[in-house]
Design an enzyme around this catalytic site. Structure first.
Site, PDB file in Angstrom:
ATOM      1  N   SER A 129       0.824  -1.222   0.000  1.00  0.00           N
ATOM      2  CA  SER A 129       0.000   0.000   0.000  1.00  0.00           C
ATOM      3  C   SER A 129       0.851   1.262   0.000  1.00  0.00           C
ATOM      4  O   SER A 129       1.953   1.280   0.540  1.00  0.00           O
ATOM      5  CB  SER A 129      -0.909   0.005   1.225  1.00  0.00           C
ATOM      6  OG  SER A 129      -1.655   1.197   1.224  1.00  0.00           O
ATOM      7  N   LYS A 184      -5.149  -6.586   3.043  1.00  0.00           N
ATOM      8  CA  LYS A 184      -5.018  -5.431   2.133  1.00  0.00           C
ATOM      9  C   LYS A 184      -6.394  -5.004   1.612  1.00  0.00           C
ATOM     10  O   LYS A 184      -6.681  -3.809   1.495  1.00  0.00           O
ATOM     11  CB  LYS A 184      -4.086  -5.782   0.962  1.00  0.00           C
ATOM     12  CG  LYS A 184      -4.002  -4.722  -0.140  1.00  0.00           C
ATOM     13  CD  LYS A 184      -3.433  -3.404   0.371  1.00  0.00           C
ATOM     14  CE  LYS A 184      -2.984  -2.387  -0.647  1.00  0.00           C
ATOM     15  NZ  LYS A 184      -3.732  -2.062  -1.779  1.00  0.00           N
ATOM     16  N   HIS A 187      -8.025  -3.160   4.365  1.00  0.00           N
ATOM     17  CA  HIS A 187      -7.347  -1.857   4.448  1.00  0.00           C
ATOM     18  C   HIS A 187      -7.970  -0.897   3.429  1.00  0.00           C
ATOM     19  O   HIS A 187      -8.296   0.250   3.746  1.00  0.00           O
ATOM     20  CB  HIS A 187      -5.845  -2.028   4.172  1.00  0.00           C
ATOM     21  CG  HIS A 187      -5.143  -0.755   3.806  1.00  0.00           C
ATOM     22  ND1 HIS A 187      -5.209  -0.207   2.533  1.00  0.00           N
ATOM     23  CD2 HIS A 187      -4.403   0.104   4.531  1.00  0.00           C
ATOM     24  CE1 HIS A 187      -4.525   0.927   2.509  1.00  0.00           C
ATOM     25  NE2 HIS A 187      -4.021   1.133   3.698  1.00  0.00           N
ATOM     26  N   ASN A 188      -8.153  -1.373   2.219  1.00  0.00           N
ATOM     27  CA  ASN A 188      -8.726  -0.514   1.178  1.00  0.00           C
ATOM     28  C   ASN A 188     -10.180  -0.158   1.494  1.00  0.00           C
ATOM     29  O   ASN A 188     -10.609   0.964   1.264  1.00  0.00           O
ATOM     30  CB  ASN A 188      -8.645  -1.192  -0.192  1.00  0.00           C
ATOM     31  CG  ASN A 188      -7.232  -1.176  -0.750  1.00  0.00           C
ATOM     32  OD1 ASN A 188      -6.278  -1.040  -0.008  1.00  0.00           O
ATOM     33  ND2 ASN A 188      -7.095  -1.319  -2.050  1.00  0.00           N
ATOM     34  N   GLU A 191     -10.121   2.443   3.929  1.00  0.00           N
ATOM     35  CA  GLU A 191      -9.701   3.666   3.210  1.00  0.00           C
ATOM     36  C   GLU A 191     -10.919   4.310   2.499  1.00  0.00           C
ATOM     37  O   GLU A 191     -11.114   5.524   2.563  1.00  0.00           O
ATOM     38  CB  GLU A 191      -8.627   3.250   2.198  1.00  0.00           C
ATOM     39  CG  GLU A 191      -8.108   4.329   1.281  1.00  0.00           C
ATOM     40  CD  GLU A 191      -7.170   3.712   0.230  1.00  0.00           C
ATOM     41  OE1 GLU A 191      -6.313   2.882   0.578  1.00  0.00           O
ATOM     42  OE2 GLU A 191      -7.307   4.069  -0.954  1.00  0.00           O
TER      43      GLU A 191
END
Ligand code: NBP
Length: 495
Positions: A129, A184, A187-188, A191
């Site tokens: 990232s 991940k 995480h996105n 985000e």
């Protein structure tokens, strides 16, 4: 130059930047791209004079490497990853390692890990990232796969990763097979939530008459040292909102179309939440808002057809800025609580054995959601790994208890002014739901399901006793009403 320590396949922004990052830390890197021209240009420009070996077929690439061979794919997710793996197999031996650093779907990573393990090839699926700059200067890295495979790549990953303020590398072993790519993805998703929440607050400020540079100043203040909101996304909001449009005296933000596209990780986050029965209303709201943003024609035509009444804001703007600040912080805590709940559910279902405190540590630098707030998450899970939900962590619980009224006020005023706030309301309602001993209307729908489909229902002890009725063995008692029989008798369902 000697043999290369590692290879990178995929010479687009991410692959090029990672190769340069690795080289800058003392590694010799072999590179390859499907379209040879990109490799050639890279070799003649950015990589010129550096310990980077350009190669033009996969055999040449593998031959350029020391053993065990380590090959990192930085290509578009999906079929390109499968096709490179298939082609590389011809040249690899037992104990060699393929790393997929793209944004792959975690179930693909689980499948690839299994297939490759059967052939003796180690496989890491890792989140990387931080975009182009992160890849070049230090990304946050979230690897998953065999521990033995991670051991082979740990030193390189630690060397190239971002470093948190305390010097700790932003990389850690996430868990087996798809764990890294799952982390991940979430995480996105988080985000997406952060971006949408900030967007709603900014749009509210715009609607109450603030200019872009005024909002940029507020954001800059919210990013000052020790502010609870201090984060990369607040920082770039402040910076980008000051930007003037090139061809006029307007601010760029006022000329940018209200259309946010997406690539897929947000959607995967919501799909996983549906599969694993974990409510993530803020993150889902962020995905739905991007979807709504893309149908510009529909919104333009509906705005002409339906006039929704709204009031002008006539409160104190300064007070409202303070309210919005604390409301945003609570909404963010709620959103992270949702994302973390999803990580925990996946950890159980897929045996990822995720460690939430360590994941939050990896996100402290290099990645898009980096924020000082993440330290508090790490501390919360280090002091109590069995927290039922992030909102129960004493420091967050205290803030939420004292300030949820501000989130209520923000959502109320935004709606009165006709400003949509799907993610802010999602965060608020998540808090209200998770702290409701009895869910509003859930009892009614349970009864409806039993009425039309004989699906059964559970019972509680009474209006002042919201706990479930249990039998002597501690199991929940289930009931059904015979709605069509005279007297509508209730019977207990025994299985
Ligand atoms: P892209 O995601 O745009 O992918 C470009 C690369 O994929 C090029 O090397 C291209 O080769 C190759 N490729 C494609 Br497209 N189709 C292919 C095919 N059918 N067979 C073989 N190769 C193929 O590049 P990127 O933005 O550098 O991202 C790389 C990975 O990292 C992606 O998975 C992305 O999701 C992930 N990621 C990106 C970012 C970011 O900010 N960009 C951040 C974090 C993660 P060609 O040159 O021959 O077309």
């Amino acid at each position: 130059m000697g043999k290369a320590d590692i290879a990178v396949i995929g010479m687009d922004v991410m692959g090029r930047s990672l190769a340069l990052n690795m080289e800058s830390r003392g590694y010799t890197v072999a590179v390859y791209n499907r379209t040879a021209e990109k490799t050639k240009i890279f070799a003649e420009t950015m990589a010129k004079g550096k310990n980077i070996i350009p190669t033009y077929d996969l055999k040449e690439l593998v031959d350029a490497l020391k053993s065990p061979k380590k090959i990192m794919l930085m290509v578009k997710e999906g079929q390109p990853v499968d096709s490179f793996i298939e082609s590389l197999l011809e040249y690899l031996k037992t104990g060699d390692l393929i790393i997929d650093g793209g944004n792959s779907f975690f179930k693909d990573t689980i499948r690839r890990n299994k297939t490759l393990a059967e052939k003796g090839i180690l496989f890491i699926g890792t989140g990387v990232s931080g975009g182009e700059e992160g890849a070049l200067k230090g990304p946050a890295i979230m690897p998953g796969g065999q521990k033995q495979a991670y051991d082979l790549i740990e030193k390189i990953f630690k060397d190239i990763s971002a470093k948190a303020y305390d010097g700790e590398p932003c990389v850690d072993y996430m868990g087996p097979d798809g764990a890294g790519h799952f982390v991940k993805t979430i995480h996105n998703g988080i985000e997406y939530g952060d971006m949408q929440l900030i967007g709603e607050v900014v749009w509210f400020f715009t609607n109450v008459g603030m200019k872009a540079d005024e909002i940029a100043d507020i954001m800059a203040k919210w990013n000052e040292k020790d502010d609870i909101l201090r984060s990369y996304l607040i920082e770039i909001t402040a910076d980008s909102m000051k930007q003037k449009h090139q061809d006029s005296d307007e601010f760029l933000v006022d000329r940018v179309a209200d259309i946010t596209r997406m690539k897929g990780t947000g959607t995967w986050t919501v799909q996983s939440a549906l599969e694993l029965l974990v409510p993530i209303p803020t993150i889902a709201a962020a995905v739905f808002s991007r979807e709504m943003s893309q149908d510009k024609d529909l919104r333009l035509s509906m705005a002409k057809k339906l006039k929704i009444s709204s009031s002008r804001f006539n409160g104190d703007k300064k007070d409202m800025v303070q309210i919005a600040h604390d409301a945003l912080y609570i909404a963010k805590i709620s959103s992270y609580a949702q994302g973390i709940a999803l990580l925990q559910a996946a950890s159980k279902t897929y045996n990822f054995n995720l460690n939430i405190g360590r994941i939050a540590k990896v996100w402290r630098a290099g990645c898009i959601i980096r924020a000082q707030f993440l330290d508090e998450i790490t501390k919360a899970y280090e002091s109590n790994p069995d927290l039922p939900n992030l909102l129960a962590a004493p420091k967050f619980a205290d803030f939420v208890e004292k300030n949820t009224g501000k989130l209520v006020r923000f959502v109320e005023v935004a709606h009165q002014c006709g400003v949509p706030a799907l993610a802010m309301s999602g965060s608020l309602d998540y808090i209200l739901q998770i702290t409701s001993p009895v869910m509003p209307s859930a009892q009614v729908s349970a009864l409806q399901r039993d009425y039309f489909g004989a699906h059964g229902y559970f019972k509680i002890g009474g209006t002042s006793k919201p706990e479930l009725m249990l039998n002597k063995e501690g199991k929940v008692r289930e009931f059904h009403t015979e709605w069509l029989l005279p007297g509508r008798p209730e019977k207990e369902i025994t299985k």
